[in-house]
Motif scaffolding. Structure first.
Motif, short mmCIF file in Angstrom:
data_model
loop_
_atom_site.label_atom_id
_atom_site.label_comp_id
_atom_site.label_asym_id
_atom_site.label_seq_id
_atom_site.Cartn_x
_atom_site.Cartn_y
_atom_site.Cartn_z
N MET A 81 38.36 35.07 36.21
CA MET A 81 39.59 35.58 35.57
C MET A 81 39.25 36.43 34.35
O MET A 81 39.92 37.42 34.07
N GLU A 82 38.21 36.05 33.63
CA GLU A 82 37.77 36.84 32.48
C GLU A 82 37.35 38.24 32.93
O GLU A 82 37.69 39.24 32.30
N ILE A 83 36.63 38.32 34.04
CA ILE A 83 36.23 39.62 34.58
C ILE A 83 37.47 40.43 34.98
O ILE A 83 37.58 41.62 34.65
N PHE A 84 38.44 39.78 35.64
CA PHE A 84 39.67 40.48 36.04
C PHE A 84 40.40 41.04 34.81
O PHE A 84 40.89 42.16 34.84
N ARG A 85 40.50 40.23 33.76
CA ARG A 85 41.16 40.70 32.53
C ARG A 85 40.43 41.91 31.95
O ARG A 85 41.06 42.88 31.51
N ASN A 86 39.09 41.87 31.96
CA ASN A 86 38.31 43.01 31.45
C ASN A 86 38.56 44.26 32.27
O ASN A 86 38.70 45.36 31.71
N VAL A 87 38.63 44.12 33.59
CA VAL A 87 38.87 45.28 34.45
C VAL A 87 40.29 45.81 34.22
O VAL A 87 40.49 47.03 34.13
N GLU A 88 41.26 44.92 34.10
CA GLU A 88 42.64 45.39 33.84
C GLU A 88 42.75 46.08 32.49
O GLU A 88 43.45 47.09 32.36
N GLN A 89 42.05 45.58 31.49
CA GLN A 89 42.03 46.23 30.18
C GLN A 89 41.40 47.62 30.29
O GLN A 89 41.91 48.58 29.74
N ALA A 90 40.30 47.70 31.02
CA ALA A 90 39.63 48.99 31.21
C ALA A 90 40.52 49.99 31.94
O ALA A 90 40.44 51.19 31.71
N HIS A 91 41.40 49.48 32.81
CA HIS A 91 42.29 50.35 33.58
C HIS A 91 43.20 51.15 32.66
O HIS A 91 43.55 52.30 32.96
N ARG A 92 43.57 50.59 31.54
CA ARG A 92 44.43 51.31 30.59
C ARG A 92 43.70 52.51 29.98
O ARG A 92 44.31 53.51 29.65
N GLU A 93 42.39 52.39 29.84
CA GLU A 93 41.59 53.46 29.23
C GLU A 93 40.98 54.40 30.26
O GLU A 93 40.83 55.59 30.00
N ASP A 94 40.58 53.85 31.41
CA ASP A 94 39.87 54.64 32.42
C ASP A 94 40.20 54.08 33.81
O ASP A 94 39.45 53.28 34.36
N PRO A 95 41.33 54.50 34.37
CA PRO A 95 41.75 53.97 35.67
C PRO A 95 40.73 54.14 36.79
O PRO A 95 40.57 53.27 37.63
N VAL A 96 40.03 55.26 36.81
CA VAL A 96 39.06 55.50 37.88
C VAL A 96 37.92 54.50 37.78
O VAL A 96 37.51 53.90 38.78
N LEU A 97 37.40 54.29 36.59
CA LEU A 97 36.31 53.33 36.39
C LEU A 97 36.77 51.92 36.79
O LEU A 97 36.03 51.19 37.46
N ALA A 98 37.97 51.55 36.43
CA ALA A 98 38.49 50.22 36.76
C ALA A 98 38.64 50.05 38.28
O ALA A 98 38.33 48.99 38.81
N ARG A 99 39.11 51.08 38.98
CA ARG A 99 39.22 50.99 40.44
C ARG A 99 37.85 50.86 41.08
O ARG A 99 37.66 50.12 42.05
N ASP A 136 37.10 28.12 46.40
CA ASP A 136 37.16 28.91 45.17
C ASP A 136 36.77 30.36 45.43
O ASP A 136 37.39 31.29 44.91
N ASN A 137 35.72 30.55 46.22
CA ASN A 137 35.28 31.91 46.53
C ASN A 137 36.33 32.66 47.34
O ASN A 137 36.57 33.85 47.10
N LEU A 138 36.98 31.99 48.28
CA LEU A 138 38.08 32.63 49.02
C LEU A 138 39.24 32.98 48.08
O LEU A 138 39.81 34.06 48.17
N ARG A 139 39.57 32.06 47.19
CA ARG A 139 40.64 32.29 46.23
C ARG A 139 40.32 33.50 45.35
O ARG A 139 41.17 34.36 45.11
N VAL A 140 39.08 33.59 44.90
CA VAL A 140 38.68 34.72 44.07
C VAL A 140 38.74 36.03 44.86
O VAL A 140 39.14 37.06 44.34
N MET A 141 38.37 35.99 46.14
CA MET A 141 38.47 37.20 46.95
C MET A 141 39.92 37.66 47.05
O MET A 141 40.21 38.85 46.91
N LEU A 142 40.83 36.74 47.29
CA LEU A 142 42.25 37.10 47.36
C LEU A 142 42.75 37.63 46.01
O LEU A 142 43.49 38.61 45.96
N MET A 143 42.31 37.02 44.93
CA MET A 143 42.70 37.49 43.60
C MET A 143 42.11 38.88 43.33
O MET A 143 42.76 39.73 42.72
N THR A 144 40.90 39.12 43.81
CA THR A 144 40.27 40.43 43.65
C THR A 144 41.04 41.49 44.43
O THR A 144 41.27 42.59 43.94
N ARG A 145 41.46 41.12 45.63
CA ARG A 145 42.26 42.06 46.45
C ARG A 145 43.57 42.39 45.74
O ARG A 145 43.99 43.55 45.71
N GLU A 146 44.20 41.38 45.15
CA GLU A 146 45.45 41.61 44.41
C GLU A 146 45.20 42.50 43.20
O GLU A 146 46.00 43.40 42.90
#
Length: 159
Positions: A81-99, A136-146
């Motif tokens: 979840m910490e990684i997801f938050r970091n990626v979402e934060q980065a999306h505000r500054e650099d959407p291409v990098l975050a994708r 947990d790994n399946l859950r994280v994959m679904l969260m990553t897809r979201e």
């Protein structure tokens, strides 16, 4: 394997390189000692000098935070979840990098789950994971897809 998955999916070179180097970068995070930070610092310098700041930033986005030995390791889901938050934060500054980061995260989970399936085929039981279990790994994959879906207005995440 993450780099191969990305290359087969037609990802741009920087995403493939990020996927390959992510595995190298994360492999140095298993030991939480202060001494273990030194190899990561060397890796960071090498990545910056050989591949540039943008690739380093991409890899940093998809990698777990290095903690000191005195800090308890958070649960698997919390670390992701910490990684997801970091990626979402980065999306505000650099959407291409975050994708691109989200694309690497998806490929990393495909790799992890594939490894688990191979282990199951060979041993007849689920793989003992170093972090989280198969669910947990399946859950994280679904969260990553979201996460990837939220970051992308198109179906092509890797551009």
């Amino acid at each position: 394997e993450v780099g191969a998955i990305l290359a087969l999916a037609g990802a741009p070179a920087d995403v493939v390189i990020g996927g390959i180097l992510h595995d190298l970068y994360e492999s140095g995070t298993s030991n939480n000692s202060e001494e273990a930070k030194k190899p990561r610092e060397k890796e960071e310098c090498w990545i910056r000098s050989e591949f540039g700041e943008r690739i380093h930033k991409l890899i940093s986005l998809v990698s777990e935070t290095k903690r000191s030995i005195s800090e308890p390791k958070p649960p698997f889901i919390d670390r992701k979840m910490e990684i997801f938050r970091n990626v979402e934060q980065a999306h505000r500054e650099d959407p291409v990098l975050a994708r691109k980061a989200a694309t690497i995260l998806l490929a990393a989970k495909v790799s992890t789950l594939s490894e688990g399936l191979v282990y199951f085929d060979e041993h007849g039981e689920t793989k003992p994971w170093s972090g989280g279990d198969y669910r947990d790994n399946l859950r994280v994959m679904l969260m990553t897809r979201e996460l990837a879906a939220r970051l992308s207005s198109s179906r092509n995440l890797i551009t």
